[in-house]
Each structure stands twice: as structure tokens, then as C-alpha cells.
Design a protein around this motif. Sequence first.
Motif, mmCIF file in Angstrom:
data_model
loop_
_atom_site.group_PDB
_atom_site.id
_atom_site.type_symbol
_atom_site.label_atom_id
_atom_site.label_comp_id
_atom_site.label_asym_id
_atom_site.label_seq_id
_atom_site.Cartn_x
_atom_site.Cartn_y
_atom_site.Cartn_z
ATOM 1 N N ASP A 93 0.784 -1.213 -0.005
ATOM 2 C CA ASP A 93 -0.130 0.195 -0.059
ATOM 3 C C ASP A 93 0.926 1.430 -0.077
ATOM 4 O O ASP A 93 2.109 1.043 -0.085
ATOM 5 C CB ASP A 93 -0.953 0.099 1.180
ATOM 6 N N ASP A 94 0.198 2.602 0.013
ATOM 7 C CA ASP A 94 0.912 3.671 -0.011
ATOM 8 C C ASP A 94 0.998 4.483 1.183
ATOM 9 O O ASP A 94 1.218 5.574 1.140
ATOM 10 C CB ASP A 94 0.620 4.539 -1.288
ATOM 11 N N LEU A 95 0.442 3.892 2.362
ATOM 12 C CA LEU A 95 0.361 4.557 3.406
ATOM 13 C C LEU A 95 1.564 5.011 4.145
ATOM 14 O O LEU A 95 2.668 4.168 4.244
ATOM 15 C CB LEU A 95 -0.486 4.001 4.328
ATOM 16 N N TRP A 96 1.907 6.176 4.878
ATOM 17 C CA TRP A 96 3.270 6.449 5.260
ATOM 18 C C TRP A 96 3.884 5.634 6.201
ATOM 19 O O TRP A 96 5.066 5.521 6.313
ATOM 20 C CB TRP A 96 3.309 7.928 5.726
ATOM 21 N N LEU A 97 3.066 5.433 7.279
ATOM 22 C CA LEU A 97 3.717 4.572 8.452
ATOM 23 C C LEU A 97 3.245 3.209 8.486
ATOM 24 O O LEU A 97 3.525 2.389 9.184
ATOM 25 C CB LEU A 97 3.188 5.159 9.704
ATOM 26 N N SER A 98 2.622 2.692 7.245
ATOM 27 C CA SER A 98 2.289 1.243 6.728
ATOM 28 C C SER A 98 3.883 0.366 6.524
ATOM 29 O O SER A 98 4.596 1.075 5.781
ATOM 30 C CB SER A 98 1.643 1.054 5.737
ATOM 31 N N PRO A 99 3.993 -0.684 7.017
ATOM 32 C CA PRO A 99 5.263 -1.299 6.872
ATOM 33 C C PRO A 99 5.277 -2.118 5.599
ATOM 34 O O PRO A 99 6.264 -2.766 5.327
ATOM 35 C CB PRO A 99 5.386 -2.320 8.123
ATOM 36 N N PHE A 100 4.207 -1.907 4.869
ATOM 37 C CA PHE A 100 4.013 -2.867 3.434
ATOM 38 C C PHE A 100 4.285 -1.735 2.192
ATOM 39 O O PHE A 100 3.469 -1.533 1.444
ATOM 40 C CB PHE A 100 2.679 -3.009 3.647
ATOM 41 N N ALA A 101 5.344 -1.101 2.192
ATOM 42 C CA ALA A 101 5.776 -0.026 1.133
ATOM 43 C C ALA A 101 5.679 -1.160 -0.212
ATOM 44 O O ALA A 101 5.548 -0.629 -1.298
ATOM 45 C CB ALA A 101 7.008 0.391 1.478
ATOM 46 N N VAL A 150 13.673 2.835 13.944
ATOM 47 C CA VAL A 150 12.493 2.737 13.625
ATOM 48 C C VAL A 150 11.949 3.757 12.909
ATOM 49 O O VAL A 150 11.482 3.611 11.672
ATOM 50 C CB VAL A 150 11.236 2.487 14.706
ATOM 51 N N ARG A 151 12.180 4.977 13.144
ATOM 52 C CA ARG A 151 11.992 6.267 12.169
ATOM 53 C C ARG A 151 12.804 6.242 11.147
ATOM 54 O O ARG A 151 12.075 6.545 9.977
ATOM 55 C CB ARG A 151 12.503 7.368 13.077
ATOM 56 N N ALA A 152 14.055 5.558 11.107
ATOM 57 C CA ALA A 152 14.854 5.892 10.000
ATOM 58 C C ALA A 152 14.256 4.546 8.733
ATOM 59 O O ALA A 152 14.661 4.730 7.719
ATOM 60 C CB ALA A 152 16.248 5.455 10.214
ATOM 61 N N ALA A 153 13.358 3.863 9.121
ATOM 62 C CA ALA A 153 13.075 2.734 8.224
ATOM 63 C C ALA A 153 11.737 3.451 7.592
ATOM 64 O O ALA A 153 11.214 2.698 6.490
ATOM 65 C CB ALA A 153 12.484 1.382 9.170
ATOM 66 N N TYR A 154 11.241 4.592 7.890
ATOM 67 C CA TYR A 154 10.034 5.079 7.182
ATOM 68 C C TYR A 154 10.475 6.331 6.589
ATOM 69 O O TYR A 154 10.664 7.438 7.160
ATOM 70 C CB TYR A 154 9.077 5.282 8.193
ATOM 71 N N PRO A 155 10.541 6.338 5.074
ATOM 72 C CA PRO A 155 11.057 7.582 4.362
ATOM 73 C C PRO A 155 10.258 8.811 4.532
ATOM 74 O O PRO A 155 10.857 9.881 4.493
ATOM 75 C CB PRO A 155 11.218 7.105 2.825
ATOM 76 N N ARG A 156 9.156 8.487 4.924
ATOM 77 C CA ARG A 156 8.188 9.730 5.144
ATOM 78 C C ARG A 156 7.874 10.093 6.556
ATOM 79 O O ARG A 156 6.742 10.659 6.791
ATOM 80 C CB ARG A 156 6.718 9.519 4.258
ATOM 81 N N PHE A 157 8.784 9.561 7.482
ATOM 82 C CA PHE A 157 8.407 9.822 8.971
ATOM 83 C C PHE A 157 8.469 11.503 9.039
ATOM 84 O O PHE A 157 7.616 11.739 9.829
ATOM 85 C CB PHE A 157 9.319 9.255 9.688
ATOM 86 N N ARG A 181 5.663 13.551 11.075
ATOM 87 C CA ARG A 181 5.875 14.560 12.280
ATOM 88 C C ARG A 181 5.311 15.914 12.023
ATOM 89 O O ARG A 181 4.639 16.454 12.811
ATOM 90 C CB ARG A 181 7.484 14.736 12.487
ATOM 91 N N VAL A 182 5.581 16.426 10.864
ATOM 92 C CA VAL A 182 5.301 17.764 10.571
ATOM 93 C C VAL A 182 3.496 17.701 10.783
ATOM 94 O O VAL A 182 2.771 18.514 11.211
ATOM 95 C CB VAL A 182 5.587 18.387 8.972
#
Length: 417
Positions: free
Chosen positions: A328-336, A384-391, A395-396
Motif C-alpha cells: 500500500d502507499d500509507l506513510w507509516l505502513s510497513p508494507f511499502a 524505527v523512524r529511519a525505516a520510514y522515508p516519510r516519517f 511528524r509535521v
Amino acid sequence: MRNWAGNIDYAARDLVRPTSLEELADRLVVGGPVRALGSRHSFNDLADTTGTHVQVDRLDDGRPAVDLDPGTGVVSVNAGMRYGEVSQVLYAHGRALTQLASLPHLSVAGAVATATHGSGDTNRSLAGAVVALELMTTAGELRRITRETDPEVFAGTVVSLGVLGIVTRIELATVPAFQVRQDVALELPWDAVLDRFDDVTGSAYSVSLFTRWDEPTVRAAWFKSVVSEGRGHRPDALPDLHWAEHDVHPVPGVDPGACTAQHGVPGPSHERLSHFRLDHTPSVGEELQSEYLLPRKHAVKAVEAMRGLGSVVAPLLMTGEVRTVAADDLWLSPFAEDSIGLHFTWLPRAPEVARVLPLIEETLAPFGARPHWGKVFAADPVAVRAAYPRFDEFRVLADRLDPEGRLRGGYVARLLA
């Protein structure tokens, strides 16, 4: 108050269950830390707060708790409802959700916010069905966010870990109701499964492989197949499969009475896609759970690596499970991208489990593994934060909707620190 597993004592000073949007707004504008609380199935302190817990299961916003649009097939549900309850109402109207988690007892909002999932090569996580949601900010403002009207931020609001607001309603895409049969095969040789991994996981609508990692075979494979026009068949991904003649529980030796029907008996999808029945309690919570999600392209190597840890993991493990999940395309989903999940149901021996987790995470790190948000893991929040490119974008967004950080407690406070 404790979580379902009994391993977390919440620090919240009180719990409120508002019955109207006005009551919820009045509570939020008072100030102080606040967090939404669902069915309490998180195994870590993700949902914790030192302030007030809010449950929306009694919330009446003037609409039906399950409100189906027959024209679009989109259903709007009270965020505090359980998936099994929603599915029953949908079935009565000839509709269904495409996927369910192992437990139908999970609250919709809690499962969505943590990217909880079922299994199936083409099935996304439960969050993947979301087309819109309504949340109330800490300022008491009710906002509706949809993929169409808010394309810049929608993908950041679905898997939100509860830090954007108190979610009051969620809108989900549905499909025409369908029938599923469930067949359980026993003792599949690991070599054969790994040689034909794609064939095995693609042979049914949903496939789960159960193991303790130290066994020479996959102890049980649960195949959930769509039944068309009353017909269905057992998958034939591997030759000479040995089919269970008696009901099987994911944990060896446990009474399977709480499990959904097996032996190829067709039934509504919501009575087969979950492993457990809504009208039964699958356990009393005397367990811990961990799960790591990683790109499907690494599936075979990751499984082989885990088998190498079998002698360390098995003494603490009730059962392990391998599942597949679509991207999926969800920012904090682990299923990029298309993924597999390696799930661990542990004995309730927290200190010993805590010592094993770093070894598992070190072993799976080369394959890009990410921990499930709602389960126990050892990874540092920085990693964990580093594993999500749109983290950083997330945060913003969190800072904008909750500028005082009142929704940040427990693990999410450390994650966003």
C-alpha cells in the motif's frame, strides 16, 4: 487498567467513554494528555498516556453505527466497533470486507492505526480498505479526511498511531459478499515449501504457515479459498499434502473450539478469514506477541535465517506464523512493497523474550524488517523512524493537528521525541 495480554499496566489516571461528539469535544478542550484506547490488543505501551484514555465505542453521532452506502459500497462505521460486528452487519446487506485479521475482536480504529493485517498475496492490510476517516483534534474540531479531497496528507492519516486526533468514524471499501472454505494441511516439508513458496502462498485467497522454527516441517498450513457457485477445492500447490482429519488450533495441544470452521466447509468470508470465531475468546491473553514485516523478495532467505534460530526461539514460543501482505502507499505502513510477516506468539515470559528479540532483529535486519507497531520489539525508536522515508512528513502533520503534543504518550512519545 491493563492491556488484553496483561503485560502492560496503563499509566492513565482515568477512562472516559463519551456518548456524543459534543461530550467528546468538551473533554478534549479541557487540556492535558489524552489517548484513544481501542480493544487493548497492543502488546506494548503504544496506546498509553499519563492523562485520560478515551474510548469511542459508545459514541452516537446521529448516524447508524454501521452506515452502508449501497451505491458506492463504502461503509462508514463507528471507530470503536469490532471488525467481527461490522462484518456481520455487512453480510446481512450482501457486502463484505476483503480481509480480516486473525482476531475479529479488534476495534476498527486500533487495527487501522497500527497497520494490522491478515494474509494473502493480493490482500492489503486492514488499513488498505480505508477511503476516509473522521477525527476530532485536541482543539475539539471534527475533521473528515478523504483520499479524494486531501490527497497530500490522506496517506499520512490512516496508519497514524493515534497521534493526530481521536478517530470517531472510518469509511471502508467493501465488495459483494463471498464464500470461503478453509482446509488445513499438516507437516509440509520446509524444503518443498521454500522451493515453491510463491506457488504455496498463491494457491489460496489467504494462506498461513505455522511453525516453531525448530521443526523439519511446516507444522500446519491454513488455506482459505474462495468458493464460487458452491464449488471449491483444496489447493494443490504441493503434491501429496496430508490434510487434517480433526480440527486444528494454531497452538499445538490447545482446544480448537474457538477456531473458525475447517475441513472445507463453505461459509461467509467473515466466518473463515479470521482464525478465531467472534463468539469465542481465543485465549485469556496469557501470551506475548511480536511480528516483523519485510519485503516479500527476501522471503526465502529470511525464513531460512529464522530457522537457524530455531533452537533459541522455540523454547519460548507457543507458535510462529508466516503470512503474506500486499503493498500500500500509507506513510507509516510497513508494507511499502509486497511483504511477508513473521509472527511470534510467545509464552508470557517477558524477561526471556526481551533477551531473544535483539537477536531476531539483528538476524532480520539485512532483509529490511520492520516491527509491527502494536507488538513487543526491541528496536530503538531512532532506528524505527529511519525505516520510514516519510516519517518527517508525518511528524509535521502531527505537529500541525496536535501542536501541544497532548496525544503523545507511551511509545509514541519516545518515537516522536
